[in-house]
Design a protein around this motif. Structure first.
Motif, PDB file in Angstrom:
ATOM      1  N   PHE A   1       0.829  -1.199   0.000  1.00  0.00           N
ATOM      2  CA  PHE A   1       0.000   0.000   0.000  1.00  0.00           C
ATOM      3  C   PHE A   1       0.869   1.257   0.000  1.00  0.00           C
ATOM      4  O   PHE A   1       0.606   2.216  -0.738  1.00  0.00           O
ATOM      5  N   GLU A   2       1.920   1.252   0.828  1.00  0.00           N
ATOM      6  CA  GLU A   2       2.826   2.402   0.878  1.00  0.00           C
ATOM      7  C   GLU A   2       3.491   2.657  -0.471  1.00  0.00           C
ATOM      8  O   GLU A   2       3.648   3.812  -0.881  1.00  0.00           O
ATOM      9  N   SER A   3       3.879   1.590  -1.139  1.00  0.00           N
ATOM     10  CA  SER A   3       4.566   1.751  -2.424  1.00  0.00           C
ATOM     11  C   SER A   3       3.641   2.306  -3.506  1.00  0.00           C
ATOM     12  O   SER A   3       4.112   2.822  -4.523  1.00  0.00           O
ATOM     13  N   SER A   4       2.337   2.220  -3.287  1.00  0.00           N
ATOM     14  CA  SER A   4       1.383   2.750  -4.260  1.00  0.00           C
ATOM     15  C   SER A   4       1.108   4.238  -4.054  1.00  0.00           C
ATOM     16  O   SER A   4       0.427   4.866  -4.860  1.00  0.00           O
ATOM     17  N   LEU A   5       1.674   4.801  -2.974  1.00  0.00           N
ATOM     18  CA  LEU A   5       1.446   6.208  -2.645  1.00  0.00           C
ATOM     19  C   LEU A   5       2.558   7.095  -3.191  1.00  0.00           C
ATOM     20  O   LEU A   5       3.678   6.649  -3.417  1.00  0.00           O
ATOM     21  N   GLN A   6       2.207   8.351  -3.366  1.00  0.00           N
ATOM     22  CA  GLN A   6       3.216   9.346  -3.692  1.00  0.00           C
ATOM     23  C   GLN A   6       4.049   9.647  -2.446  1.00  0.00           C
ATOM     24  O   GLN A   6       3.597   9.431  -1.319  1.00  0.00           O
ATOM     25  N   THR A   7       5.257  10.149  -2.639  1.00  0.00           N
ATOM     26  CA  THR A   7       6.151  10.421  -1.506  1.00  0.00           C
ATOM     27  C   THR A   7       5.516  11.358  -0.496  1.00  0.00           C
ATOM     28  O   THR A   7       5.587  11.130   0.719  1.00  0.00           O
ATOM     29  N   GLU A   8       4.864  12.407  -0.958  1.00  0.00           N
ATOM     30  CA  GLU A   8       4.236  13.368  -0.062  1.00  0.00           C
ATOM     31  C   GLU A   8       3.062  12.740   0.683  1.00  0.00           C
ATOM     32  O   GLU A   8       2.842  13.019   1.865  1.00  0.00           O
TER      33      GLU A   8
ATOM     34  N   GLN B   1       2.746  12.539   4.790  1.00  0.00           N
ATOM     35  CA  GLN B   1       1.593  13.076   5.505  1.00  0.00           C
ATOM     36  C   GLN B   1       0.865  11.993   6.302  1.00  0.00           C
ATOM     37  O   GLN B   1       0.481  12.194   7.452  1.00  0.00           O
ATOM     38  N   LEU B   2       0.677  10.821   5.686  1.00  0.00           N
ATOM     39  CA  LEU B   2      -0.033   9.741   6.359  1.00  0.00           C
ATOM     40  C   LEU B   2       0.760   9.215   7.551  1.00  0.00           C
ATOM     41  O   LEU B   2       0.191   8.914   8.603  1.00  0.00           O
ATOM     42  N   ASN B   3       2.065   9.117   7.396  1.00  0.00           N
ATOM     43  CA  ASN B   3       2.902   8.668   8.501  1.00  0.00           C
ATOM     44  C   ASN B   3       2.860   9.660   9.650  1.00  0.00           C
ATOM     45  O   ASN B   3       2.811   9.281  10.827  1.00  0.00           O
ATOM     46  N   LYS B   4       2.837  10.931   9.325  1.00  0.00           N
ATOM     47  CA  LYS B   4       2.763  11.976  10.344  1.00  0.00           C
ATOM     48  C   LYS B   4       1.447  11.907  11.094  1.00  0.00           C
ATOM     49  O   LYS B   4       1.402  12.023  12.332  1.00  0.00           O
ATOM     50  N   ILE B   5       0.363  11.701  10.358  1.00  0.00           N
ATOM     51  CA  ILE B   5      -0.962  11.600  10.977  1.00  0.00           C
ATOM     52  C   ILE B   5      -1.039  10.371  11.875  1.00  0.00           C
ATOM     53  O   ILE B   5      -1.546  10.430  12.999  1.00  0.00           O
ATOM     54  N   PHE B   6      -0.521   9.241  11.387  1.00  0.00           N
ATOM     55  CA  PHE B   6      -0.628   7.996  12.146  1.00  0.00           C
ATOM     56  C   PHE B   6       0.160   8.081  13.444  1.00  0.00           C
ATOM     57  O   PHE B   6      -0.253   7.536  14.467  1.00  0.00           O
ATOM     58  N   LEU B   7       1.295   8.748  13.448  1.00  0.00           N
ATOM     59  CA  LEU B   7       2.091   8.879  14.662  1.00  0.00           C
ATOM     60  C   LEU B   7       1.335   9.639  15.741  1.00  0.00           C
ATOM     61  O   LEU B   7       1.550   9.445  16.931  1.00  0.00           O
ATOM     62  N   GLN B   8       0.408  10.525  15.313  1.00  0.00           N
ATOM     63  CA  GLN B   8      -0.372  11.298  16.272  1.00  0.00           C
ATOM     64  C   GLN B   8      -1.681  10.589  16.627  1.00  0.00           C
ATOM     65  O   GLN B   8      -2.351  10.956  17.575  1.00  0.00           O
TER      66      GLN B   8
END
Length: 203
Positions: free
Chosen positions: A48-55, A59-66
């Motif tokens: 799933f991550e590899s199907s995403l754009q870098t940005e 953003q998703l990683n930042k949201i998930f950490l919170q």
């Protein structure tokens, strides 16, 4: 006389060691199954991550950490030291709750190929953990606190969402599944190790 005593001692040792051998076998099966589920979770999340754009990834990683997972409401060891101090029964009970919390959400992980394995494999793992709990307890104490199991499992994930929100929910679901399978693998591995006093159960 001495030979008779020796023979009786060997027979008694065989009887007393049988439950331990059975538990070890069940633990080996359970650990193997959760390891497979953890590998699948890692694979699905990576795909799933590899199907995403870098940005999008950033953003998703930042949201998930919170953010947090639904299963975070299930009381569990906060670090490896507490995990090692926890009893076998406690580790089994937490593992059972974690696996059960994914029985409904796992349907959203299903699809083609290996994804079709998730729900039935969770059910098999849950059954195996219950057998281990019964073998390691004198009284049924696993269900003394069921509040965590009564939570709506990722309720808003199933609503009609905008594209960005749906992307975030999918990321969250896969990330939480990977996180929880890692927890269960750790708890079952430590619990299994406890059956071998000579083993080093350090994480």
């Amino acid at each position: 006389m001495d030979r008779a005593i020796l023979l009786l001692s060997v027979m008694c040792l065989g009887v007393s060691s049988q439950p331990i051998a059975d538990s070890q076998r069940l633990f080996s099966i359970a650990v193997s199954r959760v390891q497979h589920l953890h590998l699948l979770a890692q694979r699905f999340f990576s795909e799933f991550e590899s199907s995403l754009q870098t940005e999008e990834q950033r953003q998703l990683n930042k949201i998930f950490l919170q953010d947090f997972c639904n299963s975070d409401y299930i009381n569990s060891p906060i670090d490896k030291h507490e995990t090692q101090r926890s009893s076998v029964l406690k580790l089994l009970s937490i593992s059972y709750r974690l696996v059960e919390s994914w029985e409904f959400p796992s349907r959203s992980l299903s699809g083609s190929g290996p994804r079709t394995q998730i729900s039935p494999k969770l059910t098999e793992l849950k059954t195996g953990i219950m057998l281990l709990i019964k073998a390691n307890q004198d009284v049924p104490e696993i269900f003394t606190d069921t509040s965590a199991l009564q939570l709506a499992p990722y309720g808003n994930y199933y609503q009609s969402l905008e594209a960005d929100e749906s992307l975030r929910r999918t990321y969250e679901l896969l990330a939480c599944f990977k996180k929880d399978m890692h927890k269960v693998e750790t708890y079952l591995t430590v619990a299994k190790c406890r059956l071998s006093p000579e083993a080093n159960c350090t994480l």
